[in-house]
Design an enzyme around this catalytic site. Structure first.
Site, PDB file in Angstrom:
ATOM      1  N   HIS A 153     -84.804  65.633 -41.741  1.00  0.00           N
ATOM      2  CA  HIS A 153     -85.641  65.150 -42.999  1.00  0.00           C
ATOM      3  C   HIS A 153     -86.903  64.415 -42.638  1.00  0.00           C
ATOM      4  CE1 HIS A 153     -86.906  63.332 -46.558  1.00  0.00           C
ATOM      5  NE2 HIS A 153     -86.258  62.140 -46.253  1.00  0.00           N
TER       6      HIS A 153
ATOM      7  N   CYS B  50     -82.844  62.490 -50.731  1.00  0.00           N
ATOM      8  CA  CYS B  50     -83.408  62.960 -49.645  1.00  0.00           C
ATOM      9  C   CYS B  50     -82.417  63.852 -48.922  1.00  0.00           C
ATOM     10  CB  CYS B  50     -84.272  61.992 -48.565  1.00  0.00           C
ATOM     11  SG  CYS B  50     -85.483  61.438 -49.632  1.00  0.00           S
TER      12      CYS B  50
ATOM     13  N   ASN C   6     -93.117  63.111 -47.406  1.00  0.00           N
ATOM     14  CA  ASN C   6     -91.592  62.884 -47.784  1.00  0.00           C
ATOM     15  C   ASN C   6     -91.393  63.835 -48.970  1.00  0.00           C
ATOM     16  OD1 ASN C   6     -89.012  62.655 -48.626  1.00  0.00           O
ATOM     17  ND2 ASN C   6     -89.086  60.340 -48.089  1.00  0.00           N
TER      18      ASN C   6
END
Length: 326
Positions: free
Chosen positions: A253, A112, A283
């Site tokens: 994020h 990520c 996500n």
């Protein structure tokens, strides 16, 4: 000389998977998911869409915004953990899809945090004068490595791509100022994909055990993420002699609303400064930061001189933060 973000772009697949849809697949509920994650829906790549397909669309939009012909891009750095193939890189595939012959192209694997790692690498090439421009892409199709019978993880992930074009500037009042990256390999077991690599090649056992899917210890990830993000944000701000109060906007994020809320609270930053799109995308791994940046940019958030704090954390564990003056 510094590099600055000259253009942004993003893309999400057309198919939308809502929490109500997930209620029919696993034992969960819309209320439970929203309360714990802040996610209401996510986009899922169609069977004929691969990571490079998403990346191409985001990249073209970023190049258009930067008034740059994709064929004139000189460096392509892609953050991803779900490339089209084990090799070559998704960046090489993207280069071919763009009809580009000039650029060198490679992937960065930091889950990520991938796009922030990729941004840091490309920034060094542009700021040093080694290249005249660079295309940075974060793209992932995490739904391809998601166990749709595991209610703890399948509610989290979506697919998407975001892109940024970097160009050089001599203007001391703008550009990517400071980036700091960190890793802790001792934390690999709390968030990783154990099967499908050289340690556990694809086999009947891997498929039976579902070890080729993402495995996560959510409680530990939360604990590490909040501490790590706060520390790295303070680190980059201090390097520029700034405080959280100097930050105009936050691009973070989009992993989990609880992680974001806790981090912002520790930094004493109001949620109103942080662009949030978690509820509609979930996500999206490496795509998250550039997708969020692009949405905020196209909504007219940023003005010259704005101080933008960017942060991300992913499996590895890998994390980092960056201060950008728009």
């Amino acid at each position: 000389m510094r590099s600055f973000i000259a253009g942004t772009g993003s893309y999400a697949p057309e198919k939308v998977l809502t929490n109500r849809d997930l209620e029919k697949m696993v034992e969960t509920s819309d209320d439970w998911i929203v309360e714990r994650t802040g996610i209401r829906e996510r986009h899922v790549a169609s069977p004929d869409e691969a990571t490079s397909d998403l990346a191409v669309k985001a990249a073209v939009r970023a190049c258009e915004a930067a008034s740059l012909d994709p064929k004139d891009v000189e460096a392509i750095v892609v953050g991803t953990i779900t490339p089209d193939y084990p090799f070559p890189s998704a960046a090489a595939v993207l280069q071919g899809r763009l009809g580009n012959k000039k650029a060198f192209a490679f992937d960065v694997s930091a889950a990520c945090a991938g796009s922030l790692y990729a941004l840091s690498v490309a920034d060094r090439y542009v700021a040093s004068g080694a290249v005249k421009n660079a295309l940075v892409v974060g793209a992932d199709t995490l739904t391809r490595i998601t166990d749709w019978t595991d209610r703890n993880t399948c509610i989290l992930f979506g697919d998407g791509a975001g892109a940024m074009v970097l160009k050089p500037t001599d203007d001391p009042s703008r550009g990517i100022l400071t980036t700091r990256l960190h890793s802790d390999g001792a934390l690999v077991p709390i968030l990783f994909q154990p099967g499908g690599g050289s340690r556990e090649p694809i086999s009947e056992k891997v498929l039976r055990d579902k070890s080729h899917f993402v495995k996560m210890n959510g409680r530990e990830v939360f604990r590490v993420a909040v501490r790590a993000l706060e520390e790295s944000c303070r680190e980059v701000l201090a390097a520029e002699k700034l405080t959280p109060g100097d930050v105009t906007y936050v691009i973070a994020h989009q992993a989990n609303k609880r992680i974001l809320d806790a981090t912002l609270q520790r930094l004493e930053l109001p949620a109103s400064k942080c662009w949030m799109n978690l509820e509609k995308y979930g996500n999206t791994s490496a795509a998250s930061v550039p997708m969020t940046l692009d949405e905020a940019n196209r909504a007219g958030w940023f003005k010259p001189g704005d101080v933008i704090l960017m942060m991300a954390i992913g499996g590895g564990m890998a994390w980092g933060a960056s201060v950008v003056r728009w």
